[in-house]
Design an enzyme around this catalytic site. Structure first.
Site, PDB file in Angstrom:
ATOM      1  N   ASP A  18      41.120  35.308  40.476  1.00 22.25           N
ATOM      2  CA  ASP A  18      41.039  35.397  41.772  1.00 22.25           C
ATOM      3  C   ASP A  18      39.887  36.071  42.341  1.00 22.25           C
ATOM      4  O   ASP A  18      39.244  36.892  41.691  1.00 22.25           O
ATOM      5  CB  ASP A  18      42.232  36.157  42.189  1.00 22.25           C
ATOM      6  N   ASP A  52      44.994  40.150  41.562  1.00 20.98           N
ATOM      7  CA  ASP A  52      45.637  41.439  42.170  1.00 20.98           C
ATOM      8  C   ASP A  52      46.806  41.328  42.977  1.00 20.98           C
ATOM      9  O   ASP A  52      47.251  42.383  43.414  1.00 20.98           O
ATOM     10  CB  ASP A  52      44.293  41.980  42.598  1.00 20.98           C
ATOM     11  N   ASP A  95      49.042  36.051  43.876  1.00 23.78           N
ATOM     12  CA  ASP A  95      48.714  35.651  42.482  1.00 23.78           C
ATOM     13  C   ASP A  95      49.815  35.633  41.459  1.00 23.78           C
ATOM     14  O   ASP A  95      49.662  35.279  40.330  1.00 23.78           O
ATOM     15  CB  ASP A  95      47.567  36.593  41.934  1.00 23.78           C
TER      16      ASP A  95
END
Length: 623
Positions: A312, A514, A518
């Site tokens: 990410d 995080d 996600d």
């Protein structure tokens, strides 16, 4: 959930007590301490052996599932029948230790899905007959008009019909900056209204809402992740068949049942059972020294097989907060620093993250105090206005300046577009009704990210960027970080789909993220790695591994450690199998009795534990 954890703790205490008593009984039996009327090893047989026999019988009867416990149970019963109580007790004790270590490496019950559920507002503010009525969120219907005040979490998916605001969409998209919204724009459940109040028309409610859909994604991804079976259990059928055949053949040829029982004793996969959990425990201990918390016992085994590492962007490769990238004045009477000072003074009372970033940047670079602003006004979804040093300042988006009849020159807009293409958010500034310049802000790449990605590439693992950012911003960030593969404009389900696509063709993926958005991808990936410091609790709960201090530079060590751990496991297996083979030959020849065979087991188990413990201090040499 708390009750489950309490039960787990009580069971763990009981297991430790049983193991302690069993160890004492084995020592007493071996040295014949106290001349007891009953062999002390019976304590180990009852406390450690009976649960093994029970589990083996239940597995055989209910599912015809042949595991290593089946052979252990046969060896235990045979040893007891011929009076070799110590051998039976020792086998039961070693197997119980292996089972305990394996349980210790399994993650406790997690509450990640519960935390997602708690994000959903329990009430909603519905407009009925011109009045606001607070109702349970589950009673909201499609077509209802809802009013959302500043600071409130949006209860359902809908379309804004009146008002303008900024919405924090991090829970759904991972975007680090609030997104300006006005009439006609869509908003999602679970996102947070930051500044202005607005009315929306509900379009998706209950189970159809974005947040409920994400909860289902997390649940389905978790259910679809296969659990890895222990090495000894994978080969259990063949081990049992070989042991019984060897014991029967030896008994038939020699006529000595003690040789047959000895073969069953030395055939027990005690060291083989310890091969994996001891190495995993040592690997977990090693990782802890580098600020890595391994929450799932088999995560290292799975991580050793990954071919791609998906990242990410916001909060993972970047800090997840805006910083000033550039200040450009288009007013010949104002320097860049003077323009920054005026904008910072105007933004001094602003609660918007971009405004706070401008103020913080000015204080850092100049060290000067800001002028006091008068007539401060914050316009939701637009920007701020204030009077600074007798000059009228506007700082906001293009819509705000145009609504105040401020013309933006083409040269300024062309330069601003170049920054936008690099993923920057733009704050345009006017002074006394004239366009004066702009400030570009962006989420900044972590300084150790580039080197970390290069080290990952050396391990043969490819890096992929999965981000909710637009294509141009994502491409700029990927280029800066040195990542060749990228997927932009990703919602949670898109990230899951990309990971599933890779894995369907044999490229196992580890996901690093995080945010709440996600969580489904972390679950779907072969291994999920969460940023434990700044990351969402829900992301950490969904992951197998957490980086406690957000030190992404430790990821290459983690990959190398996973492979090293698997090599140690394979070496442990080779040692245990070689020792078993030698012991079996000696037992067949009558040179090894049940008690001596049990001691050989101890030697093999100790060798495996010592070899695994070497992992505790292992560190890959820098290349």
């Amino acid at each position: 959930m708390e009750q489950v954890l309490e039960l787990w703790k009580e069971e763990e205490k009981r297991n430790i007590l049983f193991l302690a008593v069993s160890l004492v009984s084995i020592v007493v039996s071996f040295f014949n301490i106290g001349n007891l009327p009953v062999d002390a090893a019976w304590a180990a047989i009852l406390l450690c052996g009976l649960p093994i026999i029970k589990g083996a019988v239940v597995g055989l009867v209910t599912e015809f599932d042949i595991k290593a416990d089946v052979l252990v149970s046969i060896a235990l019963i045979a040893s007891v029948i011929i009076g070799e109580t110590f051998a039976a007790g020792e086998i039961a004790f070693i197997m119980a230790i292996g089972a305990y270590l394996e349980e210790r490496t399994v993650a406790k019950a997690r509450a990640g899905i519960e935390k997602l559920v708690h994000l959903t507002p329990t009430t909603a503010r519905v407009i009925r007959n011109g009045e606001e009525v607070i109702v349970p969120a589950e009673q909201v219907k499609v077509g209802d008009i809802l009013r959302v005040l500043p600071g409130e979490t949006i209860a359902v998916d809908g379309v804004i019909i009146d008002g303008q605001t900024s919405v924090n969409q991090a829970v759904m998209t991972g975007e680090s900056l609030p997104v300006d919204k006005s009439a006609g724009d869509e908003v999602s459940s679970g996102t947070v209204n930051q500044f202005g109040s607005f009315d929306l028309k509900a379009t998706k409610v209950g189970e159809d809402s974005s947040l409920q859909r994400m909860i289902r994604l997390v649940q389905s991804a978790d259910a679809g992740k296969a659990k890895i079976v222990g090495i000894a259990d994978r080969w259990a059928t063949w081990i049992v068949a070989a042991a019984l055949a060897s014991a029967a053949a030896t008994w038939f040829i020699t006529g000595e049942i003690i040789r047959a029982v000895t073969i069953l004793v030395v055939f027990c996969p005690c060291a083989l059972v310890l091969a994996t959990p001891t190495a995993i425990m040592a690997g977990i201990g090693n990782a802890t020294k580098f600020g890595i918390l391994i929450r799932e016992g088999d995560a290292l085994e799975r991580l050793a097989k990954v071919k791609r590492l998906a990242f990410d962007k916001t909060g993972t490769l970047t800090y997840g907060r805006p910083d000033v990238e550039a200040v450009e004045s288009f007013d010949s009477a104002l320097t860049d620093e003077a323009l920054l000072g005026l904008a910072a003074s105007a933004e001094l009372r602003s609660e918007h993250p971009l405004g706070k970033a401008i103020v913080a940047h000015y204080k850092t670079v100049s060290g000067l105090s800001l002028q006091e602003a008068r007539d401060f006004q914050m316009i939701a979804g637009r920007g701020v206005s204030a009077v600074v040093g007798g000059r009228s300042i506007l700082a906001g988006n293009t819509e705000m300046l145009r609504e105040n009849s401020v013309s933006l020159p083409h040269t300024m807009m062309d330069k601003a577009d170049a920054y936008r293409n690099e993923g920057c958010a733009m704050i345009f500034i006017s002074v006394d009704g004239q366009a004066a310049g702009f400030i570009a802000l962006a989420d900044t790449l972590r300084p150790d990210a580039v080197n970390m990605l290069k080290n990952i590439e050396k391990t043969g693992v490819k890096s992929v960027l999965l981000t909710g950012d637009n294509g141009q911003a994502a491409a700029h960030m990927a280029k800066s970080a040195g990542i060749n593969e990228l997927h932009s404009d990703c919602l949670p389900e898109h990230k899951m789909a990309v990971i599933e696509q890779y894995q369907s063709r044999g490229d196992l993926v580890a996901m690093v993220g995080d945010g709440v958005n996600d969580a489904p991808a972390l679950k779907k990936a072969h291994v999920g790695i969460a940023m434990g410091g700044i990351g969402s609790d829900i992301a950490v709960d969904a992951a197998d591994i957490a980086l406690v201090g957000d030190e992404i530079k430790s990821i290459p060590h983690l990959l190398a450690l996973a492979r090293r751990t698997m090599n140690i496991i394979k070496l442990n297996m080779a040692l245990s199998l070689a020792l078993n083979f030698v012991a079996i030959v000696l037992a067949m020849a009558g040179l090894l009795g049940p008690v001596a065979g049990a001691l050989v087991h101890n030697a093999g188990s100790v060798a495996v534990i010592i070899n695994s413990s070497l992992l505790l201090r292992w560190k890959e040499h820098e290349k």
